[in-house]
Design an enzyme around this catalytic site. Structure first.
Site, PDB file in Angstrom:
ATOM      1  N   ILE A   1      42.255 -74.721   4.764  1.00 26.77           N
ATOM      2  CA  ILE A   1      41.674 -75.979   5.253  1.00 26.77           C
ATOM      3  C   ILE A   1      40.173 -76.001   4.936  1.00 26.77           C
ATOM      4  O   ILE A   1      39.643 -77.018   4.482  1.00 26.77           O
ATOM      5  CB  ILE A   1      41.917 -76.179   6.763  1.00 26.77           C
ATOM      6  CG1 ILE A   1      43.424 -76.189   7.069  1.00 26.77           C
ATOM      7  CG2 ILE A   1      41.288 -77.491   7.246  1.00 26.77           C
ATOM      8  CD1 ILE A   1      43.776 -76.354   8.540  1.00 26.77           C
ATOM      9  N   GLY A   2      39.503 -74.869   5.152  1.00 23.77           N
ATOM     10  CA  GLY A   2      38.059 -74.808   4.919  1.00 23.77           C
ATOM     11  C   GLY A   2      37.685 -75.248   3.514  1.00 23.77           C
ATOM     12  O   GLY A   2      36.736 -76.018   3.319  1.00 23.77           O
TER      13      GLY A   2
ATOM     14  N   ARG B   1      50.269 -67.157  12.957  1.00 24.46           N
ATOM     15  CA  ARG B   1      51.232 -66.262  13.601  1.00 24.46           C
ATOM     16  C   ARG B   1      52.008 -65.507  12.535  1.00 24.46           C
ATOM     17  O   ARG B   1      52.494 -66.103  11.582  1.00 24.46           O
ATOM     18  CB  ARG B   1      52.185 -67.098  14.465  1.00 24.46           C
ATOM     19  CG  ARG B   1      53.074 -66.270  15.332  1.00 24.46           C
ATOM     20  CD  ARG B   1      53.520 -67.119  16.489  1.00 24.46           C
ATOM     21  NE  ARG B   1      54.621 -66.556  17.209  1.00 24.46           N
ATOM     22  CZ  ARG B   1      55.152 -67.133  18.271  1.00 24.46           C
ATOM     23  NH1 ARG B   1      54.706 -68.283  18.696  1.00 24.46           N
ATOM     24  NH2 ARG B   1      56.146 -66.572  18.898  1.00 24.46           N
TER      25      ARG B   1
ATOM     26  N   ARG C   1      53.484 -64.789  21.192  1.00 18.22           N
ATOM     27  CA  ARG C   1      52.580 -65.909  21.436  1.00 18.22           C
ATOM     28  C   ARG C   1      51.277 -65.397  22.064  1.00 18.22           C
ATOM     29  O   ARG C   1      50.187 -65.840  21.724  1.00 18.22           O
ATOM     30  CB  ARG C   1      53.295 -66.878  22.397  1.00 18.22           C
ATOM     31  CG  ARG C   1      52.999 -68.311  22.184  1.00 18.22           C
ATOM     32  CD  ARG C   1      53.967 -69.157  23.011  1.00 18.22           C
ATOM     33  NE  ARG C   1      53.259 -70.264  23.596  1.00 18.22           N
ATOM     34  CZ  ARG C   1      52.673 -70.260  24.775  1.00 18.22           C
ATOM     35  NH1 ARG C   1      52.733 -69.197  25.540  1.00 18.22           N
ATOM     36  NH2 ARG C   1      52.052 -71.320  25.222  1.00 18.22           N
TER      37      ARG C   1
ATOM     38  N   ILE D   1      39.647 -77.035  14.733  1.00 16.12           N
ATOM     39  CA  ILE D   1      40.987 -77.240  14.150  1.00 16.12           C
ATOM     40  C   ILE D   1      41.895 -76.044  14.451  1.00 16.12           C
ATOM     41  O   ILE D   1      43.117 -76.161  14.452  1.00 16.12           O
ATOM     42  CB  ILE D   1      40.904 -77.467  12.612  1.00 16.12           C
ATOM     43  CG1 ILE D   1      39.931 -78.615  12.268  1.00 16.12           C
ATOM     44  CG2 ILE D   1      42.276 -77.759  12.030  1.00 16.12           C
ATOM     45  CD1 ILE D   1      39.863 -78.959  10.774  1.00 16.12           C
TER      46      ILE D   1
ATOM     47  N   HIS E   1      48.613 -80.848  21.034  1.00 15.97           N
ATOM     48  CA  HIS E   1      49.121 -80.666  19.675  1.00 15.97           C
ATOM     49  C   HIS E   1      50.289 -79.706  19.748  1.00 15.97           C
ATOM     50  O   HIS E   1      50.165 -78.604  20.226  1.00 15.97           O
ATOM     51  CB  HIS E   1      48.004 -80.082  18.807  1.00 15.97           C
ATOM     52  CG  HIS E   1      48.386 -79.960  17.382  1.00 15.97           C
ATOM     53  ND1 HIS E   1      48.801 -81.032  16.630  1.00 15.97           N
ATOM     54  CD2 HIS E   1      48.410 -78.895  16.551  1.00 15.97           C
ATOM     55  CE1 HIS E   1      49.067 -80.629  15.408  1.00 15.97           C
ATOM     56  NE2 HIS E   1      48.838 -79.336  15.328  1.00 15.97           N
TER      57      HIS E   1
HETATM   58  P1  A3D Z   1      43.673 -69.754   6.633  1.00 12.08           P
HETATM   59  O1  A3D Z   1      43.796 -70.174   5.213  1.00 12.08           O
HETATM   60  O2  A3D Z   1      44.300 -68.489   7.078  1.00 12.08           O
HETATM   61  O3  A3D Z   1      42.097 -69.725   6.979  1.00 12.08           O
HETATM   62  C1  A3D Z   1      41.582 -69.195   8.161  1.00 12.08           C
HETATM   63  C2  A3D Z   1      40.289 -68.471   7.788  1.00 12.08           C
HETATM   64  O4  A3D Z   1      39.678 -67.991   8.981  1.00 12.08           O
HETATM   65  C3  A3D Z   1      40.507 -67.249   6.882  1.00 12.08           C
HETATM   66  O5  A3D Z   1      39.784 -67.391   5.679  1.00 12.08           O
HETATM   67  C4  A3D Z   1      39.981 -66.080   7.714  1.00 12.08           C
HETATM   68  O6  A3D Z   1      39.332 -65.096   6.949  1.00 12.08           O
HETATM   69  C5  A3D Z   1      39.004 -66.809   8.630  1.00 12.08           C
HETATM   70  N1  A3D Z   1      38.624 -66.030   9.790  1.00 12.08           N
HETATM   71  C6  A3D Z   1      39.345 -65.116  10.483  1.00 12.08           C
HETATM   72  N2  A3D Z   1      38.592 -64.593  11.477  1.00 12.08           N
HETATM   73  C7  A3D Z   1      37.384 -65.190  11.402  1.00 12.08           C
HETATM   74  C8  A3D Z   1      36.188 -65.065  12.152  1.00 12.08           C
HETATM   75  N3  A3D Z   1      36.099 -64.208  13.171  1.00 12.08           N
HETATM   76  N4  A3D Z   1      35.156 -65.822  11.815  1.00 12.08           N
HETATM   77  C9  A3D Z   1      35.236 -66.684  10.765  1.00 12.08           C
HETATM   78  N5  A3D Z   1      36.347 -66.854  10.022  1.00 12.08           N
HETATM   79  C10 A3D Z   1      37.399 -66.107  10.336  1.00 12.08           C
HETATM   80  O7  A3D Z   1      44.231 -70.881   7.605  1.00 12.08           O
HETATM   81  P2  A3D Z   1      44.155 -72.474   7.415  1.00 12.08           P
HETATM   82  O8  A3D Z   1      42.840 -72.851   6.854  1.00 12.08           O
HETATM   83  O9  A3D Z   1      45.392 -72.941   6.758  1.00 12.08           O
HETATM   84  O10 A3D Z   1      44.262 -72.902   8.966  1.00 12.08           O
HETATM   85  C11 A3D Z   1      43.199 -72.642   9.843  1.00 12.08           C
HETATM   86  C12 A3D Z   1      43.592 -72.901  11.292  1.00 12.08           C
HETATM   87  O11 A3D Z   1      43.906 -74.270  11.466  1.00 12.08           O
HETATM   88  C13 A3D Z   1      44.804 -72.122  11.789  1.00 12.08           C
HETATM   89  O12 A3D Z   1      44.554 -71.677  13.116  1.00 12.08           O
HETATM   90  C14 A3D Z   1      45.913 -73.162  11.785  1.00 12.08           C
HETATM   91  O13 A3D Z   1      46.939 -72.855  12.713  1.00 12.08           O
HETATM   92  C15 A3D Z   1      45.127 -74.383  12.189  1.00 12.08           C
HETATM   93  N6  A3D Z   1      45.739 -75.673  11.895  1.00 12.08           N
HETATM   94  C16 A3D Z   1      45.626 -76.643  12.850  1.00 12.08           C
HETATM   95  C17 A3D Z   1      46.160 -77.888  12.628  1.00 12.08           C
HETATM   96  C18 A3D Z   1      46.030 -78.935  13.685  1.00 12.08           C
HETATM   97  O14 A3D Z   1      46.473 -80.054  13.498  1.00 12.08           O
HETATM   98  C19 A3D Z   1      45.377 -78.631  14.932  1.00 12.08           C
HETATM   99  C20 A3D Z   1      46.842 -78.166  11.433  1.00 12.08           C
HETATM  100  C21 A3D Z   1      46.936 -77.163  10.477  1.00 12.08           C
HETATM  101  C22 A3D Z   1      46.379 -75.904  10.716  1.00 12.08           C
END
Ligand code: A3D
Length: 318
Positions: free
Chosen positions: A17-18, A86, A92, A122, A179
């Site tokens: 996402i980032g 997860r 959980r 997020i 959510h």
């Molecule tokens: P992902 O690609 O795993 O990115 C998460 C990033 O967080 C990784 O690059 C990690 O290295 C980094 N990270 C871990 N620990 C730390 C820390 N202490 N400080 C800074 N960065 C760290 O995941 P993603 O980008 O696909 O998803 C990110 C989050 O969004 C997850 O928790 C998902 O469950 C959540 N998400 C939420 C929604 C909603 O609608 C709310 C939808 C989709 C995903």
């Protein structure tokens, strides 16, 4: 201060996402972007790659990567996706514990380096993470919000468009609650060309019900198809729409996880409610009339969110 100065947007978490947030923020001219992650040099690599798209795309934003929180100093807006997904065999509680530890660290650093920023969370479990962020950072409640409802509504709008053949542009959707599978998509307040979904010609109650269920399971549907990871394009686009409304004072109405102080009867919790987003952050929370059935579905969702809050207390985070 020069009011035409570019905004500084920091992304905590430079994962799936980032990276999309960085690209979309640049494309929407939201400002200069800083990508922070704990993984060594990875955010620098992604940032450089995205920065190198700007000459080709005709964009003026800069995108930088960092492993140091000091670089987020003075940010106007922060979007947090830090966390772990997860993993097989993980309970959980294990997941909540790990992500709550990460969120505590993030909140302390954001408070230290960018106490005046707007913050969009997020990371999952969303409602618990945004609540924890606010409690740990102590930052103003109207400047801390969670992204979930915009995504859930976007999913609902997409399914309505697929069913009716009408452009998504003419479809609005209304989703309340936490959510997760207890979320409450509201067909009565969702429209196609201004017509309430429940009145739309040829759309049966069964078809509406199926779309509501598909929306509630929308995240899981994508996880099952991807096999690794979860959705990232639409979540990024949703947070960017919220950021745009705040930074450009658009005053759009979005369902967001907001801090409740009695709205809909809920107190001291974050849950998805319709909110106006502008230069002050959450400028208004709208309370609309709900039927007994809709209110009971929302209460059920609030109970699930309250449960997560209790878990955070039990695990010593609050
Ligand atoms: P992902 O690609 O795993 O990115 C998460 C990033 O967080 C990784 O690059 C990690 O290295 C980094 N990270 C871990 N620990 C730390 C820390 N202490 N400080 C800074 N960065 C760290 O995941 P993603 O980008 O696909 O998803 C990110 C989050 O969004 C997850 O928790 C998902 O469950 C959540 N998400 C939420 C929604 C909603 O609608 C709310 C939808 C989709 C995903």
């Amino acid at each position: 201060m020069n009011k035409y100065k570019r905004n500084k947007i920091s992304l905590i978490g430079a994962g799936q996402i980032g990276a999309n947030l960085a690209m979309m923020a640049a494309q929407k001219n939201l400002g200069d972007v800083v990508m922070f992650d704990v993984v060594e040099s990875m955010p620098m690599g992604k940032a450089l790659d995205i920065h190198q798209t700007t000459p080709v795309q005709g964009l003026s934003s800069t995108i930088t990567g960092t492993n140091s929180y000091a670089d987020i100093e003075g940010s106007d807006l922060i979007i947090i996706t830090a966390g772990i997904p997860r993993k097989p065999g993980m309970s959980r509680d294990d997941l909540l514990q790990t992500n709550a530890k990460i969120m505590t660290d993030v909140a302390q650093n954001v408070k230290k380096y960018a106490p005046n920023a707007f913050v969009i969370v997020i990371s999952n479990p969303l409602d618990a993470m945004v609540y924890l962020f606010q409690k740990v950072s102590g930052m103003p409640k109207q400047k801390v919000l969670g992204m979930a409802g915009v995504l859930d509504a976007a999913r609902f709008r997409t399914f309505i468009s697929m069913e009716t053949g009408v452009s998504v542009e003419d479809i609005t959707a209304f989703v309340l609650g936490g959510h997760g599978d207890t979320m409450v998509p509201l067909p009565r307040y969702s429209t196609v060309g201004g017509i309430p979904l429940t009145e739309y010609p040829g759309l049966s109650a069964e078809k509406i019900d199926a779309m509501v269920k598909r929306t509630a399971g929308g995240g899981g549907e994508i996880v099952a198809l991807l096999k690794t990871g979860s959705a990232f394009f639409a979540p990024a686009a949703s947070a960017i729409a919220m950021a745009e409304s705040i930074l450009f004072d658009k005053k759009r109405i979005f369902p967001c996880a907001v801090y409740c102080e009695g709205e809909y009867g809920y107190k001291d919790m974050h849950i998805g409610l319709p909110a106006m987003l502008g230069a002050e952050g959450i400028e208004k929370i709208l309370e609309v009339k709900l039927t007994a059935e809709e209110k009971s579905a929302l209460d059920n969702s609030a109970k699930a969110v309250e449960g997560l809050k209790e878990d955070l207390k039990r695990l010593g985070f609050l």
